[in-house]
Design an enzyme around this catalytic site. Structure first.
Site, short mmCIF file in Angstrom:
data_model
loop_
_atom_site.label_atom_id
_atom_site.label_comp_id
_atom_site.label_asym_id
_atom_site.label_seq_id
_atom_site.Cartn_x
_atom_site.Cartn_y
_atom_site.Cartn_z
N ASP A 17 0.85 -1.19 0.00
CA ASP A 17 0.00 0.00 0.00
C ASP A 17 0.89 1.24 0.00
O ASP A 17 1.66 1.45 0.94
CB ASP A 17 -0.87 -0.06 1.27
N ASN A 31 -6.69 12.55 -11.12
CA ASN A 31 -7.40 12.97 -12.34
C ASN A 31 -7.14 14.46 -12.54
O ASN A 31 -6.54 15.11 -11.67
CB ASN A 31 -8.90 12.65 -12.26
N GLY A 39 -9.75 4.56 -5.98
CA GLY A 39 -8.46 3.90 -6.14
C GLY A 39 -7.38 4.45 -5.23
O GLY A 39 -7.63 4.79 -4.07
N VAL A 40 -6.18 4.54 -5.78
CA VAL A 40 -5.04 5.00 -4.97
C VAL A 40 -5.22 6.48 -4.57
O VAL A 40 -4.80 6.89 -3.49
CB VAL A 40 -3.71 4.72 -5.72
N ASP A 41 -5.87 7.24 -5.41
CA ASP A 41 -6.15 8.66 -5.12
C ASP A 41 -6.99 8.77 -3.85
O ASP A 41 -6.66 9.54 -2.92
CB ASP A 41 -6.92 9.23 -6.33
N THR A 125 -3.51 2.11 -14.44
CA THR A 125 -3.87 0.69 -14.65
C THR A 125 -5.11 0.23 -13.90
O THR A 125 -5.46 -0.95 -13.91
CB THR A 125 -2.70 -0.24 -14.26
N GLY A 126 -5.79 1.18 -13.24
CA GLY A 126 -7.03 0.82 -12.53
C GLY A 126 -8.23 1.35 -13.28
O GLY A 126 -8.55 0.87 -14.38
N VAL A 127 -8.85 2.37 -12.71
CA VAL A 127 -10.04 2.99 -13.31
C VAL A 127 -9.78 3.41 -14.77
O VAL A 127 -10.68 3.31 -15.61
CB VAL A 127 -10.45 4.23 -12.46
N TYR A 128 -8.57 3.85 -15.08
CA TYR A 128 -8.26 4.34 -16.43
C TYR A 128 -7.90 3.23 -17.43
O TYR A 128 -7.63 3.51 -18.59
CB TYR A 128 -7.16 5.40 -16.36
N1 AR6 Z 1 -1.34 1.48 -3.05
C1 AR6 Z 1 -0.75 1.14 -4.22
N2 AR6 Z 1 -1.45 0.92 -5.36
C2 AR6 Z 1 -2.80 1.05 -5.29
C3 AR6 Z 1 -3.48 1.40 -4.11
C4 AR6 Z 1 -2.68 1.63 -2.95
N3 AR6 Z 1 -3.23 1.98 -1.77
N4 AR6 Z 1 -4.81 1.43 -4.38
C5 AR6 Z 1 -4.96 1.11 -5.68
N5 AR6 Z 1 -3.75 0.86 -6.24
P1 AR6 Z 1 -6.30 3.71 -9.93
P2 AR6 Z 1 -5.87 5.17 -12.48
C6 AR6 Z 1 -3.41 0.50 -7.62
O1 AR6 Z 1 -7.66 3.31 -10.35
O2 AR6 Z 1 -6.12 3.94 -13.25
C7 AR6 Z 1 -9.14 7.72 -9.40
O3 AR6 Z 1 -10.51 7.80 -9.13
C8 AR6 Z 1 -4.47 -0.16 -8.46
O4 AR6 Z 1 -4.55 -1.55 -8.20
O5 AR6 Z 1 -6.11 4.18 -8.54
O6 AR6 Z 1 -4.70 6.03 -12.84
C9 AR6 Z 1 -8.54 9.06 -9.82
O7 AR6 Z 1 -9.16 10.14 -9.16
C10 AR6 Z 1 -3.95 0.13 -9.87
O8 AR6 Z 1 -2.96 -0.84 -10.24
O9 AR6 Z 1 -5.73 4.92 -10.89
C11 AR6 Z 1 -8.80 9.09 -11.29
O10 AR6 Z 1 -10.10 9.54 -11.57
C12 AR6 Z 1 -3.22 1.47 -9.71
O11 AR6 Z 1 -3.11 1.70 -8.30
C13 AR6 Z 1 -8.65 7.65 -11.70
O12 AR6 Z 1 -8.96 6.88 -10.53
C14 AR6 Z 1 -3.93 2.64 -10.35
O13 AR6 Z 1 -5.33 2.49 -10.21
C15 AR6 Z 1 -7.24 7.33 -12.11
O14 AR6 Z 1 -7.20 6.01 -12.57
#
Ligand code: AR6
Length: 183
Positions: A17, A31, A39-41, A125-128
């Site tokens: 984490d 974003n 997600g991580v944000d 790699t998550g929501v995007y």
């Molecule tokens: N620590 C490390 N990695 C993490 C954690 C954590 N605590 N939580 C999630 N991940 P994402 P994006 C990983 O969706 O695709 C948000 O709403 C997760 O498994 O967080 O860039 C923003 O506000 C994945 O591999 O970010 C934007 O609107 C990675 O972090 C949008 O999501 C990125 O997933 C950005 O989407």
């Protein structure tokens, strides 16, 4: 070859984490509004506390592929570098260069502020929906390449949220080590 190997030694891949990382700066996969999200944000804003959102409000957003820095507030990390990754469509709308730009800009900002240790999540790699394997290749090659020009940065940690992501980063690093001339 010697210089190249020096860059590789600065990279670490861990599973965990990112909000728990004790580094100079953690990177937030944000974003363009910089006003938080899932997600991580969401995890970073939750762990840093309300003051992070207050500082983000005065930044006026951030373009995809660029980055802006704030304090880390209640995090162990002193700073957060926020970067909006590209939303993946089909790979034809500049997604790859924009993702590379996220990694490069974060490192440039870290160097400008004399930071030595920085941790990245797998941006996009998550929501995007950026394909994980390709994203890991871009992350590892862009960071390795950027570090040649940014000598102050001592350690870059890729904090992978699950085993699949960690394996993708390890494979990307192995590929670079096997073929250093490709850089
Ligand atoms: N620590 C490390 N990695 C993490 C954690 C954590 N605590 N939580 C999630 N991940 P994402 P994006 C990983 O969706 O695709 C948000 O709403 C997760 O498994 O967080 O860039 C923003 O506000 C994945 O591999 O970010 C934007 O609107 C990675 O972090 C949008 O999501 C990125 O997933 C950005 O989407």
């Amino acid at each position: 070859m010697k210089v190249f190997m020096g860059m590789i030694e600065k990279l670490q891949i861990v599973e965990g984490d990112i909000t728990q990382m004790d580094v100079d700066a953690i990177v937030n996969a944000a974003n363009e509004t910089l006003l938080g999200g899932g997600g991580v944000d969401g995890a970073i804003h939750w762990a840093a506390g309300q003051k992070l959102l207050e500082e983000c409000r005065i930044l006026g957003g951030c373009a995809t592929g660029n980055a802006k820095m704030t304090a880390g507030y209640e995090l162990k990390a002193r700073y957060v570098i926020h970067t909006p990754g590209p939303v993946w469509r089909d790979g034809t709308v500049n997604e790859e260069p924009l993702l590379a730009s996220c990694y490069r800009r974060c490192l440039e900002i870290a160097e400008e502020h004399q930071l030595k240790t920085i941790a990245f999540p797998a941006i996009g790699t998550g929501v995007y929906r950026f394909p994980k394997k390709r994203a890991a290749e871009i992350a590892v090659t862009t960071v390795t390449d950027s570090l040649r020009k940014l000598p102050g940065i001592e350690t870059v940690t890729f904090v992978c949220f699950n085993e699949e992501s960690a394996n993708a980063h390890r494979a990307a690093l192995d590929a670079i080590c096997a073929e250093p001339s490709s850089l």
